[in-house]
Design an enzyme around this catalytic site. Structure first.
Site, PDB file in Angstrom:
ATOM      1  N   ARG A  60     -52.721  62.382  81.241  1.00 49.16           N
ATOM      2  CA  ARG A  60     -52.895  60.930  81.392  1.00 49.16           C
ATOM      3  C   ARG A  60     -54.361  60.505  81.381  1.00 49.16           C
ATOM      4  O   ARG A  60     -54.685  59.376  81.041  1.00 49.16           O
ATOM      5  CB  ARG A  60     -52.287  60.484  82.719  1.00 49.16           C
ATOM      6  CG  ARG A  60     -50.802  60.623  82.784  1.00 49.16           C
ATOM      7  CD  ARG A  60     -50.326  60.191  84.151  1.00 49.16           C
ATOM      8  NE  ARG A  60     -50.661  58.816  84.389  1.00 49.16           N
ATOM      9  CZ  ARG A  60     -49.805  57.821  84.352  1.00 49.16           C
ATOM     10  NH1 ARG A  60     -48.548  58.056  84.100  1.00 49.16           N
ATOM     11  NH2 ARG A  60     -50.185  56.587  84.587  1.00 49.16           N
ATOM     12  N   CYS A  67     -55.542  57.482  84.784  1.00 48.65           N
ATOM     13  CA  CYS A  67     -55.821  58.377  85.908  1.00 48.65           C
ATOM     14  C   CYS A  67     -54.504  58.827  86.542  1.00 48.65           C
ATOM     15  O   CYS A  67     -53.484  58.174  86.382  1.00 48.65           O
ATOM     16  CB  CYS A  67     -56.640  57.664  86.961  1.00 48.65           C
ATOM     17  SG  CYS A  67     -58.131  56.931  86.315  1.00 48.65           S
ATOM     18  N   GLU A 105     -49.653  53.789  61.179  1.00 49.19           N
ATOM     19  CA  GLU A 105     -49.385  54.807  62.195  1.00 49.19           C
ATOM     20  C   GLU A 105     -49.950  56.168  61.766  1.00 49.19           C
ATOM     21  O   GLU A 105     -50.495  56.916  62.576  1.00 49.19           O
ATOM     22  CB  GLU A 105     -47.871  54.866  62.468  1.00 49.19           C
ATOM     23  CG  GLU A 105     -47.396  55.938  63.421  1.00 49.19           C
ATOM     24  CD  GLU A 105     -47.992  55.871  64.825  1.00 49.19           C
ATOM     25  OE1 GLU A 105     -48.671  54.893  65.171  1.00 49.19           O
ATOM     26  OE2 GLU A 105     -47.802  56.837  65.572  1.00 49.19           O
ATOM     27  N   HIS A 107     -58.710  44.403  47.751  1.00 47.93           N
ATOM     28  CA  HIS A 107     -59.571  43.391  48.353  1.00 47.93           C
ATOM     29  C   HIS A 107     -60.579  44.001  49.318  1.00 47.93           C
ATOM     30  O   HIS A 107     -60.972  43.365  50.288  1.00 47.93           O
ATOM     31  CB  HIS A 107     -58.707  42.338  49.057  1.00 47.93           C
ATOM     32  CG  HIS A 107     -57.740  41.684  48.123  1.00 47.93           C
ATOM     33  ND1 HIS A 107     -58.123  40.768  47.176  1.00 47.93           N
ATOM     34  CD2 HIS A 107     -56.401  41.892  47.950  1.00 47.93           C
ATOM     35  CE1 HIS A 107     -57.054  40.404  46.473  1.00 47.93           C
ATOM     36  NE2 HIS A 107     -56.004  41.081  46.925  1.00 47.93           N
ATOM     37  N   GLU A 154     -56.875  59.471  66.022  1.00 43.29           N
ATOM     38  CA  GLU A 154     -56.757  59.786  67.451  1.00 43.29           C
ATOM     39  C   GLU A 154     -57.069  61.245  67.753  1.00 43.29           C
ATOM     40  O   GLU A 154     -57.744  61.539  68.728  1.00 43.29           O
ATOM     41  CB  GLU A 154     -55.310  59.541  67.929  1.00 43.29           C
ATOM     42  CG  GLU A 154     -54.963  58.114  68.251  1.00 43.29           C
ATOM     43  CD  GLU A 154     -53.514  57.968  68.703  1.00 43.29           C
ATOM     44  OE1 GLU A 154     -53.285  57.265  69.675  1.00 43.29           O
ATOM     45  OE2 GLU A 154     -52.600  58.544  68.070  1.00 43.29           O
ATOM     46  N   TRP A 211     -60.038  59.041  84.602  1.00 41.95           N
ATOM     47  CA  TRP A 211     -60.442  58.562  83.283  1.00 41.95           C
ATOM     48  C   TRP A 211     -61.432  57.450  83.575  1.00 41.95           C
ATOM     49  O   TRP A 211     -61.061  56.407  84.094  1.00 41.95           O
ATOM     50  CB  TRP A 211     -59.218  58.047  82.543  1.00 41.95           C
ATOM     51  CG  TRP A 211     -59.433  57.657  81.125  1.00 41.95           C
ATOM     52  CD1 TRP A 211     -59.410  58.481  80.035  1.00 41.95           C
ATOM     53  CD2 TRP A 211     -59.662  56.336  80.622  1.00 41.95           C
ATOM     54  NE1 TRP A 211     -59.621  57.751  78.898  1.00 41.95           N
ATOM     55  CE2 TRP A 211     -59.783  56.439  79.217  1.00 41.95           C
ATOM     56  CE3 TRP A 211     -59.797  55.078  81.202  1.00 41.95           C
ATOM     57  CZ2 TRP A 211     -60.011  55.337  78.400  1.00 41.95           C
ATOM     58  CZ3 TRP A 211     -60.031  53.980  80.386  1.00 41.95           C
ATOM     59  CH2 TRP A 211     -60.133  54.123  79.000  1.00 41.95           C
ATOM     60  N   LYS A 241     -52.695  58.225  63.900  1.00 42.50           N
ATOM     61  CA  LYS A 241     -52.489  59.597  64.367  1.00 42.50           C
ATOM     62  C   LYS A 241     -53.699  60.455  64.006  1.00 42.50           C
ATOM     63  O   LYS A 241     -54.209  61.210  64.821  1.00 42.50           O
ATOM     64  CB  LYS A 241     -51.248  60.245  63.732  1.00 42.50           C
ATOM     65  CG  LYS A 241     -49.901  59.826  64.225  1.00 42.50           C
ATOM     66  CD  LYS A 241     -49.567  60.258  65.625  1.00 42.50           C
ATOM     67  CE  LYS A 241     -50.134  59.316  66.636  1.00 42.50           C
ATOM     68  NZ  LYS A 241     -49.422  58.226  67.131  1.00 42.50           N
ATOM     69  N   ASN A 282     -56.260  54.611  91.291  1.00 38.65           N
ATOM     70  CA  ASN A 282     -56.116  54.226  89.882  1.00 38.65           C
ATOM     71  C   ASN A 282     -56.218  52.716  89.817  1.00 38.65           C
ATOM     72  O   ASN A 282     -55.681  52.031  90.681  1.00 38.65           O
ATOM     73  CB  ASN A 282     -54.739  54.622  89.339  1.00 38.65           C
ATOM     74  CG  ASN A 282     -54.562  56.118  89.253  1.00 38.65           C
ATOM     75  OD1 ASN A 282     -55.513  56.876  89.392  1.00 38.65           O
ATOM     76  ND2 ASN A 282     -53.324  56.549  89.038  1.00 38.65           N
ATOM     77  N   GLY A 283     -56.853  52.211  88.771  1.00 32.52           N
ATOM     78  CA  GLY A 283     -56.957  50.756  88.635  1.00 32.52           C
ATOM     79  C   GLY A 283     -58.406  50.309  88.740  1.00 32.52           C
ATOM     80  O   GLY A 283     -59.328  51.126  88.678  1.00 32.52           O
ATOM     81  N   LYS A 316     -53.006  58.699  77.918  1.00 32.35           N
ATOM     82  CA  LYS A 316     -51.608  58.522  77.540  1.00 32.35           C
ATOM     83  C   LYS A 316     -51.092  57.155  77.964  1.00 32.35           C
ATOM     84  O   LYS A 316     -50.313  56.531  77.269  1.00 32.35           O
ATOM     85  CB  LYS A 316     -50.779  59.627  78.205  1.00 32.35           C
ATOM     86  CG  LYS A 316     -49.319  59.600  77.848  1.00 32.35           C
ATOM     87  CD  LYS A 316     -49.125  60.016  76.420  1.00 32.35           C
ATOM     88  CE  LYS A 316     -47.703  59.896  75.948  1.00 32.35           C
ATOM     89  NZ  LYS A 316     -47.656  59.777  74.486  1.00 32.35           N
TER      90      LYS A 316
HETATM   91  C1  G6P Z   1     -52.269  54.549  74.562  1.00 30.66           C
HETATM   92  C2  G6P Z   1     -51.670  55.815  73.988  1.00 30.66           C
HETATM   93  C3  G6P Z   1     -50.918  55.487  72.708  1.00 30.66           C
HETATM   94  C4  G6P Z   1     -49.863  54.416  72.979  1.00 30.66           C
HETATM   95  C5  G6P Z   1     -50.478  53.179  73.613  1.00 30.66           C
HETATM   96  C6  G6P Z   1     -49.409  52.235  74.123  1.00 30.66           C
HETATM   97  O1  G6P Z   1     -53.272  54.092  73.723  1.00 30.66           O
HETATM   98  O2  G6P Z   1     -52.689  56.767  73.728  1.00 30.66           O
HETATM   99  O3  G6P Z   1     -50.277  56.655  72.229  1.00 30.66           O
HETATM  100  O4  G6P Z   1     -49.244  54.074  71.781  1.00 30.66           O
HETATM  101  O5  G6P Z   1     -51.267  53.542  74.755  1.00 30.66           O
HETATM  102  O6  G6P Z   1     -48.710  52.882  75.151  1.00 30.66           O
HETATM  103  P1  G6P Z   1     -47.249  52.546  75.607  1.00 30.66           P
HETATM  104  O7  G6P Z   1     -46.959  53.524  76.711  1.00 30.66           O
HETATM  105  O8  G6P Z   1     -47.265  51.133  76.102  1.00 30.66           O
HETATM  106  O9  G6P Z   1     -46.353  52.724  74.437  1.00 30.66           O
END
Ligand code: G6P
Length: 608
Positions: free
Chosen positions: A27, A2, A481, A504, A488, A74, A485, A100-101, A603
C-alpha cells in the site's frame, strides 16, 4: 497508501507487527516503524526503505512486549527518511502514534504547541497529534485522544499507545480506513484486513467519527463524545492463500494469470441465460427505479477510470442512456449537472480512494443515487454507496491493477445487460452478449498459455524510452490502460491515444526508434485503424499489433504481432488488455524494476 497494524494480547508483538506490515507493504512503502510497550516504557524502532530493513534492525535489538503498533509510510509531509517514519512519539516519550491521512491544520496546532514548550523534531503532520495527546492526557488514553481529535482538522486513521495507560490501543477514524480484528484473548487494529488475516477473520469496521478502545480482553467502539456504539462483526471470507504469491515471481504476474477465474467469479450466479440478462442482488434498485434515471455519471481514478470509459460505450450502445465519465478528482470540484434523476456509478478497486469517495459523497449530496463497483468487501465506498456490485476479484496486491480492471469491465457488462434488457435490447442480442461473456475465461486462458510470445516481444523493446499505444472505439481505453501499465511499472514514458487522433500531435514523435502498440482486433473500426498503421509505418515506426485474425491489409506493416481470440467488439477490451498487461510486466522485469511496488505509487490513494 500508508498502512497501520496494532496488536494487544499475550504474544510478543513485534513479529506480528512485522508480518502485518509486510502484508501492507504494497500500500505504501518508503519507510516503516513499530512502537512497543517494553515493560519500562514505549520503545520505538523505525527505518527508511523496505520492511526488511526494519526487520533487520529489530533482529539485532529485539523489543519484548505484547502491546504495540506499526506503520508503513508513503510520504506526504517531509522526505521518506528515518526521522519522518512513524510511529511518532510525544515529547515526554509516553505516547506513540501511527497515522494515515493528512492533518490540515497541523501548522496552527504546531504553533500553539510550540508556544507551550513542545519541540518538533520531524517534518510530519503526525507529530502534532502525538504532542497534542500528551497535552490532553490526564490518565485515560481514550479521553486524551478524544480531546486531541476535537482540535484536529483533516483526515486520519490513527492508532495510539501510552506507557501510562498501557495494555490498550486506541484507534480512531476519519476518512482513512481502520478496523478491529477480534481474536481469542487478543485483538488487532489494522488499516487493511490483509494485515491480520493470518490471525482472525472476525472484524469490526470503524466508520468516520468512530474510535476503538482495544485491549486483550475486549473492545469498545465509541464516538468523539465517548458514547458507546454497537457495531456488527463482519466475517472475512478471503483466505490467506489469496494474499500470497503461490509460486509466481510477483503478485502482478499471479494476478494476471488469475484472470480466467476472477472474470468467472465476477459473473458467477449473475447471468440469467434464459432471459439473456443479469441478476444483481446488491443494486438496491427496483426495475422501475432503474428505468427512471435520465443520465448516468461514472466517476473513478486511475485504472478504474479506464474501465469507466469502457462502461460508457457499453451503456450507451446497449442501453441507450447518456453517460458521462469523470475523473473523481475533477468531478468533486466542478459544478456537475447531477440530481435525483442521475445515477452515479463509482468504480474503485480498493473502495477507499479519497477522491472517488469524495466524488461519491458530492453526487449523493446533490441527490443522485450511487452505485459502487468495488472489489474490497466492507470498504468505505461499498458501505456508503446506495447499492453496488462487488467484483469478487479477490485481493489485488500488485500496485498496478490487472485483474480488478477486467472484473470491473465484466461488472459493467452485467449492469449494462440488466439495464439494456429492461429497455429495448432484444433477447437475441442479449443472448449473444451472454454467450460471449461465458466464453471469456477460456479465451483469456488461451492468451495466457502463449505468454512466452509476449515475453519475446518484450525482449525486443525493453530498452525503448517511449511507447505509443493506439486504439479506436472500445479499444481506445485499452490503449490508455496499456500505456498506464507500462509507465507505472517500467518507468518508460508511454502515451495512449485514439488511433486517428495521432495525426494531431503524436505523429511528430514517430521515427525508427518509436514502438507503437496498435490494439487492432478485427472489429467494426478495423479498416479505419489499418490506415493509422500505414501512417506509422510510412514514418518507420516499429509496430506491435494486437490482432485477432490474419489480416492481408496489414501484410508487411507489422513488426510484431500477437493474436487474441475473436469475440464481440464490446467484449474485446477484456481480451485485448491481457497481452498489454503481460507486455508491461515482462518489460519491467527485464529492466530490473520492482514490479509489485513501483516507485512513488501506492495501491490505495487515501489522500486527495
Ligand atoms: C492508485 C493505484 C491504481 C488505481 C487507482 C484507483 O493510483 O495505483 O492502480 O487504479 O489508485 O484506485 P481504486 O482503488 O479506486 O480503483
Amino acid at each position: 497508501m500508508c498502512g497501520i497494524v496494532g496488536y494487544v494480547g499475550p504474544r510478543v508483538a513485534t513479529p506480528l507487527l512485522i508480518e502485518g506490515l509486510k502484508r501492507l507493504e504494497y500500500r505504501g512503502y518508503d519507510s516503516a516503524g513499530v512502537a512497543v510497550m517494553n515493560g519500562a516504557g514505549v520503545e520505538t524502532v523505525k527505518e527508511s526503505g523496505k520492511i526488511a530493513r526494519l526487520e533487520a534492525l529489530l533482529a539485532s535489538a529485539p523489543i519484548h512486549g505484547t502491546t504495540g503498533i506499526g506503520h508503513t509510510r508513503w510520504a506526504t509531509h517531509g522526505p521518506p527518511n528515518q526521522t519522518n517514519a512513524h510511529p511518532h512519539t510525544s515529547q515526554d516519550g509516553t505516547i506513540a502514534v501511527v497515522h494515515n491521512g493528512i492533518i490540515e491544520n497541523a501548522n496552527v496546532l504546531k504553533k500553539m504547541l510550540e508556544g507551550r514548550g513542545y519541540k518538533f523534531t520531524t517534518d510530519t503532520d503526525t507529530e502534532v497529534i502525538a504532542h497534542l495527546i500528551q497535552e490532553c492526557f490526564d490518565g485515560v488514553l481514550e479521553d486524551a485522544v478524544i480531546e486531541a481529535l476535537w482540535q484536529v482538522e483533516g483526515t486520519y486513521g490513527i492508532a495510539v499507545i501510552s506507557s501510562v495507560d498501557s495494555h490498550k490501543i486506541v484507534a480512531a477514524r476519519k476518512g482513512s480506513p481502520l478496523l478491529v480484528g477480534l481474536g481469542e484473548d487478543e485483538h488487532f487494529v489494522a488499516s487493511d484486513v490483509s494485515a491480520i488475516l493470518a490471525h482472525t477473520r472476525q472484524v469490526v469496521y470503524l466508520d468516520d467519527g468512530e474510535m476503538a478502545v482495544v485491549d486483550r480482553n475486549g473492545y469498545r467502539i465509541i464516538d468523539l463524545n465517548a458514547t458507546e456504539i454497537s457495531k456488527k462483526v463482519a466475517h472475512i471470507d478471503w483466505d490467506l492463500g489469496q494474499i500470497e504469491r503461490g509460486g509466481f515471481a510477483h503478485f502482478m504476474l499471479k494476478e494476471i494469470f488469475e484472470q480466467p477465474q476472477t472474470v468467472e467469479n465476477t459473473m458467477r450466479g449473475r447471468l440469467l441465460l434464459d432471459e439473456a440478462t443479469s441478476k444483481l442482488g446488491g443494486l438496491n434498485l427496483t426495475d422501475e427505479e432503474l428505468l427512471s434515471f435520465n443520465n448516468i455519471v461514472i466517476t473513478a481514478c486511475g485504472t478504474s477510470w479506464h474501465s469507466a470509459l469502457i462502461g460508457e460505450s457499453l451503456i450507451e450502445e446497449l442501453a441507450r442512456v447518456p453517460v458521462e465519465v469523470e475523473y473523481a478528482s475533477e468531478f468533486r470540484y466542478r459544478n456537475p449537472i447531477v440530481d435525483e434523476r442521475t445515477l452515479c456509478i463509482v468504480i474503485s478497486q480498493s473502495g477507499e480512494t479519497a477522491d472517488t469517495l469524495a466524488a461519491m459523497r458530492e453526487a449523493k449530496r446533490r441527490g443522485a443515487r450511487t452505485l459502487g463497483i468495488v472489489n474490497v468487501v466492507g470498504s468505505t465506498i461499498a458501505r456508503e454507496s446506495d447499492g453496488g456490485i462487488y467484483i469478487h476479484a479477490g485481493p489485488e496486491i500488485g500496485v498496478a491493477s490487472t485483474k480488478a480492471f477486467t472484473s470491473q469491465v465484466v461488472a459493467l457488462l452485467l449492469f449494462t445487460l440488466k439495464l439494456a434488457r429492461l429497455r429495448d435490447l432484444s433477447y437475441l442480442r442479449g443472448r449473444e452478449v451472454v454467450d460471449g461473456m461465458l466464453a471469456l475465461p477460456g479465451q483469456i486462458q488461451q492468451i495466457l498459455d502463449r505468454a512466452q510470445e509476449i515475453e519475446n516481444i518484450a525482449e525486443e523493446f525493453k530498452r525503448a524510452s517511449n511507447f505509443l499505444y493506439l486504439g479506436r472505439g472500445y479499444n481506445f481505453p485499452v490503449a490508455l490502460e496499456g500505456a498506464l501499465k507500462l509507465k507505472e511499472i517500467s518507468y518508460i514514458h508511454a502515451e495512449g491515444y485514439p488511433a486517428a487522433e495521432m495525426k494531431h500531435g503524436p505523429i511528430a514523435l514517430i521515427d525508427d526508434l518509436m514502438p507503437v502498440v496498435f490494439v487492432a482486433p478485427h472489429d467494426s473500426v478495423f479498416d479505419k485503424i489499418t490506415s493509422n498503421v500505414h501512417e506509422v509505418k510510412a514514418r518507420k515506426g516499429r509496430v506491435i499489433a494486437i490482432t485477432s485474425r490474419e489480416e492481408p491489409a496489414l501484410e508487411g506493416k507489422i513488426d510484431y504481432e500477437f493474436r487474441i481470440p475473436e469475440t464481440m467488439d464490446l467484449l474485446m477490451p477484456i481480451l485485448a488488455s491481457v497481452p498489454l498487461q503481460l507486455l508491461a510486466y515482462y518489460v519491467a522485469v527485464m529492466r530490473g524494476a520492482n514490479v509489485d511496488q513501483p516507485r512513488n505509487l501506492a495501491k490505495s490513494v487515501t489522500v486527495e
